[in-house]
Design an enzyme around this catalytic site. Structure first.
Site, PDB file in Angstrom:
ATOM      1  N   ASP A 202     -20.735   9.747 -16.662  1.00  0.00           N
ATOM      2  CA  ASP A 202     -21.503  10.487 -17.660  1.00  0.00           C
ATOM      3  C   ASP A 202     -20.607  11.434 -18.443  1.00  0.00           C
ATOM      4  OD1 ASP A 202     -21.020  12.154 -15.493  1.00  0.00           O
ATOM      5  OD2 ASP A 202     -23.103  12.300 -14.891  1.00  0.00           O
TER       6      ASP A 202
ATOM      7  N   ASP B 173     -31.771  18.215  -7.679  1.00  0.00           N
ATOM      8  CA  ASP B 173     -33.096  17.684  -8.026  1.00  0.00           C
ATOM      9  C   ASP B 173     -33.160  16.152  -7.841  1.00  0.00           C
ATOM     10  OD1 ASP B 173     -31.513  16.775 -10.109  1.00  0.00           O
ATOM     11  OD2 ASP B 173     -32.690  17.683 -11.714  1.00  0.00           O
TER      12      ASP B 173
ATOM     13  N   HIS C 217     -30.907  13.971  -9.027  1.00  0.00           N
ATOM     14  CA  HIS C 217     -30.365  13.135 -10.108  1.00  0.00           C
ATOM     15  C   HIS C 217     -29.111  12.392  -9.664  1.00  0.00           C
ATOM     16  CE1 HIS C 217     -27.969  16.808 -11.716  1.00  0.00           C
ATOM     17  NE2 HIS C 217     -27.049  15.905 -11.432  1.00  0.00           N
TER      18      HIS C 217
ATOM     19  N   GLU D 150     -31.950  12.297 -14.806  1.00  0.00           N
ATOM     20  CA  GLU D 150     -32.819  13.335 -14.246  1.00  0.00           C
ATOM     21  C   GLU D 150     -34.126  12.722 -13.751  1.00  0.00           C
ATOM     22  OE1 GLU D 150     -31.691  16.091 -13.598  1.00  0.00           O
ATOM     23  OE2 GLU D 150     -30.905  17.246 -15.269  1.00  0.00           O
TER      24      GLU D 150
HETATM   25  C1  GLP Z   1     -23.541  16.664 -11.918  1.00  0.00           C
HETATM   26  C2  GLP Z   1     -22.951  15.303 -12.364  1.00  0.00           C
HETATM   27  C3  GLP Z   1     -23.098  14.300 -11.272  1.00  0.00           C
HETATM   28  C4  GLP Z   1     -22.779  14.980  -9.972  1.00  0.00           C
HETATM   29  C5  GLP Z   1     -23.892  15.929  -9.618  1.00  0.00           C
HETATM   30  C6  GLP Z   1     -23.630  16.799  -8.411  1.00  0.00           C
HETATM   31  O1  GLP Z   1     -24.373  17.255 -12.808  1.00  0.00           O
HETATM   32  N1  GLP Z   1     -23.425  14.761 -13.562  1.00  0.00           N
HETATM   33  O2  GLP Z   1     -22.261  13.173 -11.529  1.00  0.00           O
HETATM   34  O3  GLP Z   1     -22.662  14.023  -8.951  1.00  0.00           O
HETATM   35  O4  GLP Z   1     -24.300  16.662 -10.737  1.00  0.00           O
HETATM   36  O5  GLP Z   1     -22.637  17.761  -8.687  1.00  0.00           O
HETATM   37  P1  GLP Z   1     -21.905  18.595  -7.570  1.00  0.00           P
HETATM   38  O6  GLP Z   1     -21.054  17.643  -6.820  1.00  0.00           O
HETATM   39  O7  GLP Z   1     -21.094  19.628  -8.326  1.00  0.00           O
HETATM   40  O8  GLP Z   1     -22.971  19.215  -6.731  1.00  0.00           O
END
Ligand code: GLP
Length: 257
Positions: free
Chosen positions: A67, A134, A136, A141
């Site tokens: 992303d 959440d 995702h 989302e």
């Molecule tokens: C982000 C990214 C995801 C990631 C997730 C968890 O927003 N878009 O690819 O896996 O949320 O992030 P984190 O590892 O910092 O908790």
């Protein structure tokens, strides 16, 4: 789904780096799907340490991002392409030419082009995933179609708050471009990493809840080869924790990647 409860965050990084090392030894030109965020950072560092310790070049590996934020200036250090170049490709010795990401400056054409680039590369061998608090996946989302493809999405307030530390003194972008859940499901192996109690509810919903767009990560239940590596905090909400532990402990070595 293989659910693997581990003793610590570093055990998660060790096992993930072990799986990745096994893949790139078998396939030096492997196509890796890379997630950003805090969770996989230790895994990337451990993979780099192992590769340099073994004198193994990862120069043939190709990386595809999950992303990207919409609206950041080119080269903005908080952008995911810049992050992957800096934190993954460079330490692993992978040339920037081998790093591909969705291009939000040319939407909507770039969404279809990104899908094509992934399939022209032969598809993703292993997709590393984190999970949002959440539920995702990528930036899909809650409410995302379970068969969605790469497209633009709007972030929830919660995700923008979770990611605010990456944007000190400024607003987290509201829009993003993300591989769809249908795109993610086409990778040959999904490797979800989750650490910390803040992920416990999302992990429980993804692994043991119903398949539902309300928890996008529950699509892992549809995939024939999904591995979920958890530290004790992230595994806390699982009802069948002992079963997962026992099943994993009983697996023969050859079935573990
Ligand atoms: C982000 C990214 C995801 C990631 C997730 C968890 O927003 N878009 O690819 O896996 O949320 O992030 P984190 O590892 O910092 O908790």
């Amino acid at each position: 789904m293989e659910v693997v409860p581990l003793d610590s965050e570093s055990a998660v990084a060790d096992m993930a780096a072990g799986l990745l090392t096994a893949l790139v030894s078998r396939r030096p030109d492997a196509v890796l799907g890379v997630a950003t965020g805090r969770t996989p950072q230790r895994t990337y560092a451990e993979l780099a340490r192992r590769a340099s310790g073994a004198g193994r070049s990862l120069a043939g590996v190709r990386l595809f991002l999950l992303d990207e934020y919409v609206g950041l200036a080119e080269g903005d250090p908080a952008g995911y392409l810049a992050t992957v170049l800096r934190e993954v490709a460079e330490p692993l010795g992978i040339s920037p030419d081998h790093v591909h990401g969705p291009d939000p400056s040319r939407l909507p054409e770039s969404a279809e082009e990104y899908e094509r680039a992934i399939s022209d590369a032969g598809g993703i061998d292993l997709q590393i995933l984190g999970i949002g608090s959440d539920g995702h996946l990528g930036f899909n989302e809650p409410g995302s179609s379970l068969t969605s493809r790469t497209r633009i999405k709007t972030l929830t307030r919660r995700t923008r708050a979770d990611n605010s530390a990456f944007f000190p003194g400024r607003e987290v972008p509201r829009h993003v471009m993300t591989q769809g859940l249908g795109t993610i499901l086409e990778a040959r192996h999904l490797l979800l990493l989750a650490t910390g109690e803040s992920k416990a509810d999302a992990v429980a919903a993804a692994v043991e809840g119903p398949l539902s767009a309300s928890c996008p990560a529950s699509v892992l239940q549809l995939h024939p080869h999904a591995t979920v590596l958890l530290d004790p905090g992230a595994a806390r909400g699982l009802r069948r924790l002992d079963d997962y532990r026992e099943t994993w402990a009983g697996k023969p070595e050859w079935q573990r990647d």
